[in-house]
Design a protein around this motif. Structure first.
Motif, PDB file in Angstrom:
ATOM      1  N   LEU A 258      47.099  32.045  40.205  1.00  0.00           N
ATOM      2  CA  LEU A 258      46.148  32.736  41.078  1.00  0.00           C
ATOM      3  C   LEU A 258      45.274  33.707  40.283  1.00  0.00           C
ATOM      4  N   GLY A 259      45.814  34.232  39.177  1.00  0.00           N
ATOM      5  CA  GLY A 259      45.013  35.083  38.305  1.00  0.00           C
ATOM      6  C   GLY A 259      43.865  34.306  37.675  1.00  0.00           C
ATOM      7  N   LEU A 260      44.140  33.066  37.214  1.00  0.00           N
ATOM      8  CA  LEU A 260      43.072  32.237  36.665  1.00  0.00           C
ATOM      9  C   LEU A 260      42.069  31.849  37.745  1.00  0.00           C
ATOM     10  N   TRP A 261      42.575  31.565  38.931  1.00  0.00           N
ATOM     11  CA  TRP A 261      41.672  31.229  40.042  1.00  0.00           C
ATOM     12  C   TRP A 261      40.724  32.397  40.331  1.00  0.00           C
ATOM     13  N   TRP A 265      36.058  32.919  39.414  1.00  0.00           N
ATOM     14  CA  TRP A 265      34.892  33.376  40.174  1.00  0.00           C
ATOM     15  C   TRP A 265      34.034  34.325  39.343  1.00  0.00           C
ATOM     16  N   ILE A 266      34.679  35.078  38.458  1.00  0.00           N
ATOM     17  CA  ILE A 266      33.932  35.982  37.575  1.00  0.00           C
ATOM     18  C   ILE A 266      33.107  35.172  36.586  1.00  0.00           C
ATOM     19  N   VAL A 267      33.718  34.110  36.035  1.00  0.00           N
ATOM     20  CA  VAL A 267      32.989  33.252  35.104  1.00  0.00           C
ATOM     21  C   VAL A 267      31.888  32.505  35.837  1.00  0.00           C
ATOM     22  N   ARG A 268      32.216  31.961  37.009  1.00  0.00           N
ATOM     23  CA  ARG A 268      31.227  31.204  37.777  1.00  0.00           C
ATOM     24  C   ARG A 268      30.021  32.064  38.128  1.00  0.00           C
ATOM     25  N   SER A 269      30.239  33.341  38.367  1.00  0.00           N
ATOM     26  CA  SER A 269      29.137  34.232  38.737  1.00  0.00           C
ATOM     27  C   SER A 269      28.236  34.560  37.557  1.00  0.00           C
TER      28      SER A 269
END
Length: 391
Positions: A258-261, A265-269
């Protein structure tokens, strides 16, 4: 008896060491460990020699700088490349092996690396050698599973593949960097007959890995997402064929996954370009929690479509590795293919992706002394949470 010499580059790493262990059991094979650090090579060679009762050679070399003469000096008839990470690698080692000339096999699971590998075909055929990329869990093992059970379907419409290692597995920095490099990155996936963009480690779902438990999983980019649709497009299915191919990976410890998930979102943003530079730090954190989870890993291949009787059909192939034997699974395809080359049974030449090249039975024969079990059921994957179609 003249032994068949095999150079294993990355032979002290998580997967290379296991390949060397499996091959060293064969008296007809001479194992040569290759890598950059003599101390680590010497230590691993002593372990193998003690177990097999035969000498183990070493070759100090850098896979990023090697040339054909360097490979030829080792006397190898086959190079197995387990060095990785292949996401940032070129074909230098494969080209050096072909120039030597000797056969070549790697454990790449990077989509571009594997799918473009046949560009070396002309050179490999001119050198009269076999060069294979992707002899790992994907696409080597996954394609072997589908090939073996494809005849149960008149039309195969959907593939769902998922892998989850046990937390006891201790990967190297290169392996962790490879995983982190895909977190939050865009990838293309065939879903419902259309190609769409999803993001690494998103598509959060629960997947049933049998005796290994039910775990969180998310999307990961692998060669299968390209190779299966391309292969299916060339088959005379007599109607709409493969419309969905999905691959997911999961970490056993829910907090880690869940930490990677969340980080995806931070990378995707766009706030962070890549998590790969964090590999050393995150690996230290993982090792500090080595007592969590178990030594069990799993792999699922679910195939759905129309059976030969015209009825809807779903087959679920499940592999469960216990006793910490999961890291041997990515080694099975390369070991089985290496043994065929050593025995003279393998006569194919050229450069190929490892897609249906090695039979499932041959791979599983390499695991007969390991705590690895496979089952086949007419049962779909257990899924939930975000579900299909989520990004």
């Amino acid at each position: 008896m003249q032994r068949f010499p095999i150079l294993i580059v990355g032979g002290t790493g998580a997967f290379g060491a296991r390949i060397a262990e499996l091959l060293a059991r064969d008296a007809a094979i001479e194992v040569i460990l290759g890598g950059r650090t003599r101390g680590a090579l010497d230590a691993q060679a002593r372990v193998l020699s003690g177990a097999s009762g035969r000498s183990t050679g070493i070759a100090v070399l850098d896979a990023t700088q090697v040339c054909g003469d360097d490979i030829a000096k080792t006397g190898a008839a086959l190079v197995i490349n387990a060095s990785g990470p292949f996401q940032t690698s070129d074909y230098r080692l494969a080209q050096a092996a072909i120039a030597a000339p000797c056969h070549y096999i790697d454990l790449a699971d990077a989509p571009e690396f594997v799918t473009r590998f046949p560009s070396l075909d002309s050179a490999a055929r001119a050198a009269d050698v076999l060069a294979v990329s992707g002899a790992s869990s994907v696409p080597g093992l996954s394609s072997a599973v589908v090939s073996q059970h494809r005849a149960a379907f008149s039309r195969l419409e959907r593939l769902d593949i998922a892998i989850s290692p046990g937390n006891a597995f201790d990967p190297g920095v290169a392996t962790v960097a490879s995983v982190l490099g895909g977190v939050g990155q865009p990838l293309r996936m065939l879903d419902g007959g259309a190609w769409r963009t999803v993001y690494g480690w998103q598509g959060l779902e629960r997947v049933d890995f049998g005796a290994a438990g039910t775990r969180w999983a998310g999307y990961v980019d692998v060669p299968d997402l390209v190779l299966f649709p391309a292969h299916d497009a060339g088959l005379p299915t007599g109607g709409p064929g493969l419309g969905t191919v999905r691959f997911q990976a999961g970490l056993e410890v829910a907090a880690f996954h869940l930490g990677l998930w969340a980080a995806s979102w931070i990378v995707r943003s766009g706030l962070v370009r890549s998590l790969a530079p964090l590999a050393p730090a995150l690996l230290r954190i993982k090792r500090s929690f080595a007592g969590l989870g178990s030594d069990r890993g799993g792999m699922v291949v679910s195939m759905s479509g129309t059976g030969v009787d015209g009825e809807r059909k779903t087959l679920r192939w499940l592999l469960v590795a216990r006793s910490g034997h999961g890291p041997y699974v990515p080694a099975l395809a390369s070991v089985a293919l290496a043994r065929r080359l050593a025995s003279g049974l393998e006569t194919r030449r050229g450069a190929h992706a490892c897609f249906g090249l090695v039979g499932l039975d041959a791979m599983l024969a390499e695991a007969r002394h390991l705590d690895i079990a496979c089952t086949l059921e007419e049962k779909p994957l257990l899924r939930g949470a975000e579900g299909a179609g989520k990004t």
